[in-house]
Write a protein that holds these residues in place. Structure first.
Motif, PDB file in Angstrom:
ATOM      1  N   MET A   7       0.825  -1.185   0.000  1.00 45.31           N
ATOM      2  CA  MET A   7       0.000   0.000   0.000  1.00 45.31           C
ATOM      3  C   MET A   7       0.875   1.256   0.000  1.00 45.31           C
ATOM      4  O   MET A   7       0.528   2.240  -0.635  1.00 45.31           O
ATOM      5  N   LEU A   8       1.994   1.188   0.736  1.00 39.70           N
ATOM      6  CA  LEU A   8       2.900   2.338   0.743  1.00 39.70           C
ATOM      7  C   LEU A   8       3.506   2.574  -0.634  1.00 39.70           C
ATOM      8  O   LEU A   8       3.608   3.714  -1.074  1.00 39.70           O
ATOM      9  N   ALA A   9       3.892   1.495  -1.311  1.00 41.16           N
ATOM     10  CA  ALA A   9       4.473   1.628  -2.649  1.00 41.16           C
ATOM     11  C   ALA A   9       3.453   2.200  -3.629  1.00 41.16           C
ATOM     12  O   ALA A   9       3.784   3.051  -4.456  1.00 41.16           O
ATOM     13  N   THR A  10       2.209   1.754  -3.531  1.00 42.03           N
ATOM     14  CA  THR A  10       1.153   2.271  -4.399  1.00 42.03           C
ATOM     15  C   THR A  10       0.913   3.752  -4.136  1.00 42.03           C
ATOM     16  O   THR A  10       0.780   4.540  -5.073  1.00 42.03           O
ATOM     17  N   ALA A  11       0.858   4.124  -2.863  1.00 41.96           N
ATOM     18  CA  ALA A  11       0.659   5.533  -2.517  1.00 41.96           C
ATOM     19  C   ALA A  11       1.811   6.385  -3.034  1.00 41.96           C
ATOM     20  O   ALA A  11       1.599   7.499  -3.520  1.00 41.96           O
ATOM     21  N   LYS A  12       3.030   5.858  -2.967  1.00 46.00           N
ATOM     22  CA  LYS A  12       4.184   6.613  -3.471  1.00 46.00           C
ATOM     23  C   LYS A  12       4.090   6.805  -4.982  1.00 46.00           C
ATOM     24  O   LYS A  12       4.350   7.896  -5.494  1.00 46.00           O
ATOM     25  N   LYS A  13       3.707   5.745  -5.695  1.00 42.56           N
ATOM     26  CA  LYS A  13       3.578   5.840  -7.156  1.00 42.56           C
ATOM     27  C   LYS A  13       2.509   6.850  -7.556  1.00 42.56           C
ATOM     28  O   LYS A  13       2.629   7.508  -8.578  1.00 42.56           O
ATOM     29  N   GLN A  14       1.476   6.969  -6.734  1.00 44.36           N
ATOM     30  CA  GLN A  14       0.389   7.901  -7.023  1.00 44.36           C
ATOM     31  C   GLN A  14       0.654   9.279  -6.427  1.00 44.36           C
ATOM     32  O   GLN A  14      -0.228  10.136  -6.457  1.00 44.36           O
ATOM     33  N   GLU A  15       1.855   9.469  -5.882  1.00 48.01           N
ATOM     34  CA  GLU A  15       2.281  10.725  -5.259  1.00 48.01           C
ATOM     35  C   GLU A  15       1.337  11.146  -4.128  1.00 48.01           C
ATOM     36  O   GLU A  15       1.010  12.307  -3.962  1.00 48.01           O
ATOM     37  N   GLN A  16       0.911  10.150  -3.343  1.00 49.56           N
ATOM     38  CA  GLN A  16       0.021  10.393  -2.216  1.00 49.56           C
ATOM     39  C   GLN A  16       0.588   9.795  -0.932  1.00 49.56           C
ATOM     40  O   GLN A  16      -0.156   9.505   0.002  1.00 49.56           O
ATOM     41  N   LEU A  17       1.897   9.599  -0.884  1.00 56.53           N
ATOM     42  CA  LEU A  17       2.522   8.929   0.251  1.00 56.53           C
ATOM     43  C   LEU A  17       2.330   9.708   1.546  1.00 56.53           C
ATOM     44  O   LEU A  17       1.938   9.139   2.562  1.00 56.53           O
ATOM     45  N   VAL A  18       2.564  10.998   1.516  1.00 56.34           N
ATOM     46  CA  VAL A  18       2.456  11.811   2.730  1.00 56.34           C
ATOM     47  C   VAL A  18       1.027  11.792   3.269  1.00 56.34           C
ATOM     48  O   VAL A  18       0.811  11.579   4.467  1.00 56.34           O
ATOM     49  N   SER A  19       0.050  11.973   2.401  1.00 55.75           N
ATOM     50  CA  SER A  19      -1.340  11.965   2.871  1.00 55.75           C
ATOM     51  C   SER A  19      -1.743  10.577   3.365  1.00 55.75           C
ATOM     52  O   SER A  19      -2.491  10.453   4.327  1.00 55.75           O
ATOM     53  N   TYR A  20      -1.242   9.526   2.729  1.00 56.77           N
ATOM     54  CA  TYR A  20      -1.549   8.162   3.183  1.00 56.77           C
ATOM     55  C   TYR A  20      -0.970   7.917   4.574  1.00 56.77           C
ATOM     56  O   TYR A  20      -1.653   7.361   5.442  1.00 56.77           O
ATOM     57  N   ILE A  21       0.268   8.329   4.797  1.00 57.18           N
ATOM     58  CA  ILE A  21       0.893   8.139   6.107  1.00 57.18           C
ATOM     59  C   ILE A  21       0.159   8.946   7.169  1.00 57.18           C
ATOM     60  O   ILE A  21      -0.094   8.448   8.268  1.00 57.18           O
ATOM     61  N   LYS A  22      -0.198  10.167   6.856  1.00 61.55           N
ATOM     62  CA  LYS A  22      -0.941  10.986   7.822  1.00 61.55           C
ATOM     63  C   LYS A  22      -2.269  10.342   8.187  1.00 61.55           C
ATOM     64  O   LYS A  22      -2.664  10.324   9.340  1.00 61.55           O
ATOM     65  N   ARG A  23      -2.949   9.810   7.206  1.00 60.93           N
ATOM     66  CA  ARG A  23      -4.271   9.235   7.425  1.00 60.93           C
ATOM     67  C   ARG A  23      -4.205   7.871   8.113  1.00 60.93           C
ATOM     68  O   ARG A  23      -4.919   7.608   9.072  1.00 60.93           O
ATOM     69  N   SER A  24      -3.320   6.990   7.647  1.00 60.09           N
ATOM     70  CA  SER A  24      -3.340   5.618   8.133  1.00 60.09           C
ATOM     71  C   SER A  24      -2.404   5.340   9.293  1.00 60.09           C
ATOM     72  O   SER A  24      -2.674   4.454  10.096  1.00 60.09           O
TER      73      SER A  24
END
Length: 45
Positions: free
Chosen positions: A1-18
């Motif tokens: 999930m982290l790799a997918t979020a990084k590819k979609q340039e949403q890593l920071v928001s994913y980490i903040k949320r999850s």
């Protein structure tokens, strides 16, 4: 999930949320599946 979020340039928001949005984070079975250097770096961000 982290790799997918990084590819979609949403890593920071994913980490903040999850990760940062939780009161308790339990990481179990960390060695169950092998992962590469990039995945390890994302996990220990």
């Amino acid at each position: 999930m982290l790799a997918t979020a990084k590819k979609q340039e949403q890593l920071v928001s994913y980490i903040k949320r999850s990760v940062l949005g939780t009161k308790l984070l339990v990481i179990d079975e960390i060695g169950y599946l092998p992962f590469g250097r990039e995945e390890a770096n994302l996990l220990f961000f």
